[in-house]
Design a protein around this motif. Sequence first.
Motif, PDB file in Angstrom:
ATOM      1  N   ALA A  89      -5.201  35.732 -14.174  1.00 43.99           N
ATOM      2  CA  ALA A  89      -5.886  34.679 -13.422  1.00 43.99           C
ATOM      3  C   ALA A  89      -7.173  34.254 -14.127  1.00 43.99           C
ATOM      4  CB  ALA A  89      -6.191  35.151 -12.003  1.00 43.99           C
ATOM      5  N   THR A 120      -7.790  30.576 -15.932  1.00 45.92           N
ATOM      6  CA  THR A 120      -8.935  29.787 -15.473  1.00 45.92           C
ATOM      7  C   THR A 120      -9.804  29.344 -16.645  1.00 45.92           C
ATOM      8  OG1 THR A 120      -8.953  30.931 -13.341  1.00 45.92           O
ATOM      9  CG2 THR A 120     -10.978  29.805 -14.004  1.00 45.92           C
ATOM     10  N   ALA A 152      -6.281  32.608  -8.935  1.00 43.85           N
ATOM     11  CA  ALA A 152      -6.728  31.475  -9.757  1.00 43.85           C
ATOM     12  C   ALA A 152      -6.902  30.200  -8.943  1.00 43.85           C
ATOM     13  CB  ALA A 152      -5.733  31.241 -10.898  1.00 43.85           C
ATOM     14  N   VAL A 197     -10.343  29.164  -7.415  1.00 47.65           N
ATOM     15  CA  VAL A 197     -11.331  28.810  -8.435  1.00 47.65           C
ATOM     16  C   VAL A 197     -11.031  27.442  -9.034  1.00 47.65           C
ATOM     17  CG1 VAL A 197     -12.406  29.532 -10.602  1.00 47.65           C
ATOM     18  CG2 VAL A 197     -11.662  31.251  -8.941  1.00 47.65           C
ATOM     19  N   LEU A 198      -9.751  27.153  -9.221  1.00 47.16           N
ATOM     20  CA  LEU A 198      -9.351  25.927  -9.910  1.00 47.16           C
ATOM     21  C   LEU A 198      -9.084  24.761  -8.973  1.00 47.16           C
ATOM     22  CD1 LEU A 198      -6.904  27.434 -12.573  1.00 47.16           C
ATOM     23  CD2 LEU A 198      -9.239  26.599 -12.948  1.00 47.16           C
TER      24      LEU A 198
END
Length: 613
Positions: free
Chosen positions: A232, A236, A286, A289-290
């Motif tokens: 992850a 990222t 992930a 965050v993305l």
Amino acid sequence: MTSTARAAQDADSGPATTASIPGPTRSFRGRWQGALHRNGSDLAVCLLFVVLAGWLTAGLWPDPGARVLALNPEDQALYEWFLAVDSRVLHGDFTLLSDRLNAPDGVNLMANTTVIALGMVFAPITLAFGAPVTFALLAAGNLAGTAIAWYLLFTRLLGARLPAAALGAGLCGFGPGIISQSNSHLHMTAQWLVPVLVWLVVRMVRAADPQARPDRPGIDWRRVVTSAVGLAAGVTVQVFVGEETLFLAAVALVVFTLAYAAANWSVARRVAPGFLAGMALAVALALPVLAYPLWFQFAGPQSVPNGMFSPHYFYADLASWSAISPMSIAGSPEAARLTTGPAEYNTFLGWPLLLAAVLAAGWLIRRPMVVACVTSGVVMAALSLGPTIVVDKEQTGITGPYSLLLGLPVVDGALPMRFALALLPLIATVLVLAVDRGLAAPERPVRVMVPLAAVIALLPIFPAQIPTAARPPLPQFIADGHWRDCVEPNGVLVPVPLPTPQEPWPMRWSAATDASFALPEGFFIGPYAAGGQASMGTYKQPTSQLLADVAKNGSVPVISQEQRDRARQDIEFWGASCVVLADDAPYVASLRTTLESLLGPGTRVADAWTWRV
């Protein structure tokens, strides 16, 4: 440490035989000496890659500010501007919508190949020495870093001998496609994270195998979780380095995994529960965050809904596969006609390497890993051919597999010809396994001939130095800081003529000042085509079009009051505080006359004429 023979067996047999089995008992001194020898050899190979990368990019040194890549200077100007904007994070001034270009609308950094992570990491160097120095370091560092990462993967994961691993890693880091992409495409050459992602996936597979540890049967959930966390994090970071590289690696890995599973179905069934759970965890980690950056890229301000480049133009000519890149020592300039430009020699592998790859694959075809490499390679090569197969610039009318991707959101934004970049590590893996097996053969002729054949196949595509040229110096108005007296803090400077995708040179002015002022228009991807579709740059305002025409033909137009009024409207639209005409502009006398007719008398400052507005 597991022996090479054992490592090769592990690589061939899959996760079922990847348990850590102790080797022969050795004293502490023997293990220490062995590790020291191995680490010393590894260091020598890594230093060799660094030296090679430095030699290939030597034309940018010793003064990167005075040199430029000769084959694609426009993109270099763009990436230096990206690096300058990214470095502003140290000033506490960073946003995904930059107002430093295309004033007043700005530029969506996620919708552009802005190498945000690299720009932030190298921000101290950019601020201390300038964006050209950072660009030169990254141009060389990406090549060396990619080769080193693959070398470590081949030696640690496959247990390959040094010569085999070095040859394969050299192809991954310095193959024709990577060398051609080094003509300013930093987001495509920064592939050093890809081997890390591969290692994390394989680590997760092995941890998910209940039979991998004979002493403790069952899934090693701790390693599954740590692999998922690492995956992850790696994904990222790669999103902010180069999404296209991540996309191509993901496609190749998916095909590789499916092919490996088909070739080793019993292991795949055993591993699937733990592996799928680990991948689900990686996605779950992930996504939060993305989520916002990806939303900003596809739906935020100045986002674009489609790919910029037509797959009907950026395809791989079938004849280019057997050709040798003009950027290789055995290449010929005539081969350049088979692609779109010097940054896209992605398929120019040459017939010697293709022949060696076919022979090596045939020799090792019983190995599941080789089956997976061949399958992935064929799929990626087929996709690179684009919607319609072209041979030696002639349309065949045969539909290519890429046509199945046309119209798919996000996916159809990938350039078909770049799918071929995935073949470098796939072919390299097969060569590594073949050379390593040859070196381990009991017959001396085999130990000599197999590595020798691989070297002979690779020699024609050994890279030549990347061409460079002298960079035009910055105007003294910019270099000596006179611009500060003309532009308001964080204000907008209008260079004449204004920057365009074809001539983005004033963007170097902004990069040289760490993007301390904004520019109108410029070189970027934005939503200015019909219907809000992706465009390269924006439409020109009437005044910028008028000045561009003068810069092109030198003819001084008769200026009407309507044009004067329009010039003031355009300046107000841009929010500009200063218009600047440097002495190195084309047809500078004609441009000055035109500007004085539009704005009144200018003021001479250093080597430029300025108009405070």
